[in-house]
Design a protein around this motif. Structure first.
Motif, PDB file in Angstrom:
ATOM      1  N   GLU A 111      16.478  17.500  30.823  1.00 45.00           N
ATOM      2  CA  GLU A 111      16.612  18.637  29.911  1.00 45.00           C
ATOM      3  C   GLU A 111      15.599  18.553  28.775  1.00 45.00           C
ATOM      4  N   ASP A 112      14.904  19.654  28.529  1.00 50.16           N
ATOM      5  CA  ASP A 112      13.941  19.790  27.433  1.00 50.16           C
ATOM      6  C   ASP A 112      12.700  18.909  27.584  1.00 50.16           C
ATOM      7  N   GLU A 113      12.396  18.478  28.801  1.00 49.28           N
ATOM      8  CA  GLU A 113      11.190  17.684  29.064  1.00 49.28           C
ATOM      9  C   GLU A 113      10.389  18.351  30.179  1.00 49.28           C
ATOM     10  N   THR A 114       9.068  18.272  30.102  1.00 46.11           N
ATOM     11  CA  THR A 114       8.241  18.812  31.179  1.00 46.11           C
ATOM     12  C   THR A 114       7.961  17.770  32.250  1.00 46.11           C
ATOM     13  N   ASP A 115       8.039  16.489  31.898  1.00 50.69           N
ATOM     14  CA  ASP A 115       7.852  15.417  32.872  1.00 50.69           C
ATOM     15  C   ASP A 115       9.144  15.199  33.656  1.00 50.69           C
ATOM     16  N   ILE A 116       9.041  14.480  34.763  1.00 45.15           N
ATOM     17  CA  ILE A 116      10.196  14.165  35.594  1.00 45.15           C
ATOM     18  C   ILE A 116      10.281  12.649  35.771  1.00 45.15           C
ATOM     19  N   LEU A 117      11.408  12.198  36.309  1.00 41.70           N
ATOM     20  CA  LEU A 117      11.585  10.794  36.663  1.00 41.70           C
ATOM     21  C   LEU A 117      11.621  10.722  38.188  1.00 41.70           C
ATOM     22  N   PRO A 118      10.588  10.126  38.806  1.00 41.68           N
ATOM     23  CA  PRO A 118      10.610   9.964  40.260  1.00 41.68           C
ATOM     24  C   PRO A 118      11.302   8.651  40.635  1.00 41.68           C
ATOM     25  N   ILE A 119      12.160   8.710  41.645  1.00 41.41           N
ATOM     26  CA  ILE A 119      12.797   7.503  42.156  1.00 41.41           C
ATOM     27  C   ILE A 119      12.569   7.478  43.663  1.00 41.41           C
ATOM     28  N   PHE A 120      11.869   6.471  44.137  1.00 44.67           N
ATOM     29  CA  PHE A 120      11.573   6.345  45.554  1.00 44.67           C
ATOM     30  C   PHE A 120      12.794   5.755  46.258  1.00 44.67           C
ATOM     31  N   ILE A 121      13.191   6.389  47.368  1.00 47.05           N
ATOM     32  CA  ILE A 121      14.441   6.039  48.052  1.00 47.05           C
ATOM     33  C   ILE A 121      14.205   5.989  49.562  1.00 47.05           C
ATOM     34  N   GLY A 122      15.251   5.702  50.311  1.00 43.20           N
ATOM     35  CA  GLY A 122      15.170   5.670  51.766  1.00 43.20           C
ATOM     36  C   GLY A 122      15.344   7.054  52.385  1.00 43.20           C
ATOM     37  N   PHE A 123      14.937   7.190  53.653  1.00 43.96           N
ATOM     38  CA  PHE A 123      15.041   8.476  54.345  1.00 43.96           C
ATOM     39  C   PHE A 123      16.483   8.940  54.508  1.00 43.96           C
ATOM     40  N   GLU A 124      17.392   8.024  54.842  1.00 39.83           N
ATOM     41  CA  GLU A 124      18.795   8.428  55.032  1.00 39.83           C
ATOM     42  C   GLU A 124      19.396   8.977  53.745  1.00 39.83           C
ATOM     43  N   GLU A 125      19.115   8.312  52.635  1.00 46.77           N
ATOM     44  CA  GLU A 125      19.642   8.763  51.356  1.00 46.77           C
ATOM     45  C   GLU A 125      19.000  10.086  50.950  1.00 46.77           C
ATOM     46  N   ALA A 126      17.693  10.224  51.185  1.00 45.70           N
ATOM     47  CA  ALA A 126      16.996  11.471  50.858  1.00 45.70           C
ATOM     48  C   ALA A 126      17.578  12.634  51.654  1.00 45.70           C
ATOM     49  N   ALA A 127      17.803  12.415  52.938  1.00 45.43           N
ATOM     50  CA  ALA A 127      18.389  13.461  53.781  1.00 45.43           C
ATOM     51  C   ALA A 127      19.798  13.799  53.304  1.00 45.43           C
ATOM     52  N   GLY A 132       9.522   5.474  33.243  1.00 48.71           N
ATOM     53  CA  GLY A 132       9.192   6.012  34.552  1.00 48.71           C
ATOM     54  C   GLY A 132       8.686   7.436  34.574  1.00 48.71           C
ATOM     55  N   ARG A 133       8.610   8.093  33.452  1.00 47.13           N
ATOM     56  CA  ARG A 133       8.260   9.519  33.418  1.00 47.13           C
ATOM     57  C   ARG A 133       6.870   9.771  33.985  1.00 47.13           C
ATOM     58  N   ARG A 134       6.770  10.875  34.701  1.00 46.38           N
ATOM     59  CA  ARG A 134       5.489  11.298  35.287  1.00 46.38           C
ATOM     60  C   ARG A 134       5.420  12.816  35.208  1.00 46.38           C
ATOM     61  N   PRO A 135       4.218  13.359  35.154  1.00 52.06           N
ATOM     62  CA  PRO A 135       4.093  14.826  35.183  1.00 52.06           C
ATOM     63  C   PRO A 135       4.566  15.377  36.528  1.00 52.06           C
ATOM     64  N   LEU A 136       5.297  16.464  36.508  1.00 50.76           N
ATOM     65  CA  LEU A 136       5.764  17.096  37.743  1.00 50.76           C
ATOM     66  C   LEU A 136       4.600  17.459  38.646  1.00 50.76           C
ATOM     67  N   THR A 137       3.471  17.813  38.054  1.00 51.28           N
ATOM     68  CA  THR A 137       2.303  18.199  38.850  1.00 51.28           C
ATOM     69  C   THR A 137       1.801  17.063  39.744  1.00 51.28           C
ATOM     70  N   ASP A 138       2.124  15.811  39.413  1.00 52.27           N
ATOM     71  CA  ASP A 138       1.743  14.677  40.276  1.00 52.27           C
ATOM     72  C   ASP A 138       2.395  14.781  41.649  1.00 52.27           C
ATOM     73  N   PHE A 139       3.450  15.588  41.770  1.00 50.57           N
ATOM     74  CA  PHE A 139       4.224  15.651  43.002  1.00 50.57           C
ATOM     75  C   PHE A 139       4.163  17.024  43.672  1.00 50.57           C
TER      76      PHE A 139
END
Length: 148
Positions: A26-42, A129-136
């Motif tokens: 909320e109120d941020e332009t950056d995001i927090l990316p968390i790398f996870i497994g395929f089963e959890e992502a699905a 961990g914040r990164r610009p959304l545009t990175d993704f």
């Protein structure tokens, strides 16, 4: 900090494709990316889309158990980053009391995607961990990869 699941995408890395859940704060332009497994992502994507495949999968079963025992998910908190691993807590309200359970962020997010319970991220974790959304922006959605 209050957060929500922005997207579940797949990054191409030197080790091959890796799913990443993007948490918008909320109120941020950056995001927090968390790398996870395929089963959890699905599972997170299925929860976001409210897909019912007829039989409960692991996160559906977990949620059914909590609810059958009279509880509900209050919120999840991604509280710590230890050795490049995010640590999360699942807060459950039960007939006896509030219970906090140590859990992987991917599992807590799969449960939240089915309940719309709040997601909280500690400010220190977000800052680390914040990164610009545009990175993704160029990453494909998990639904396009055929893992659902």
């Amino acid at each position: 900090m209050n957060a929500s699941i922005e997207a579940v995408r797949v990054a191409n890395t030197p080790d091959g494709p890796v799913p990443v859940v993007l948490l918008a704060v909320e109120d941020e332009t950056d995001i927090l990316p968390i790398f996870i497994g395929f089963e959890e992502a699905a599972s997170i994507a299925r929860g976001m889309d409210a897909i019912d495949i007829g039989r409960p999968l692991t996160h559906d079963l977990m949620l059914d158990l909590v609810q059958e025992l009279g509880g509900h998910i209050d919120h999840v908190e991604i509280s710590t980053l230890e050795d490049e691993t995010y640590i999360a807590d699942l807060y459950l309200n039960t007939p006896r009391d509030t219970t906090v359970i140590d859990a992987r962020p991917s599992d807590t997010l799969a449960l939240v995607s089915r309940t719309n319970a709040p997601i909280h991220i500690s400010e220190a974790v977000f800052e680390d961990g914040r990164r610009p959304l545009t990175d993704f922006d160029e990453l494909r959605d998990i639904r396009e990869v055929g893992q659902l």
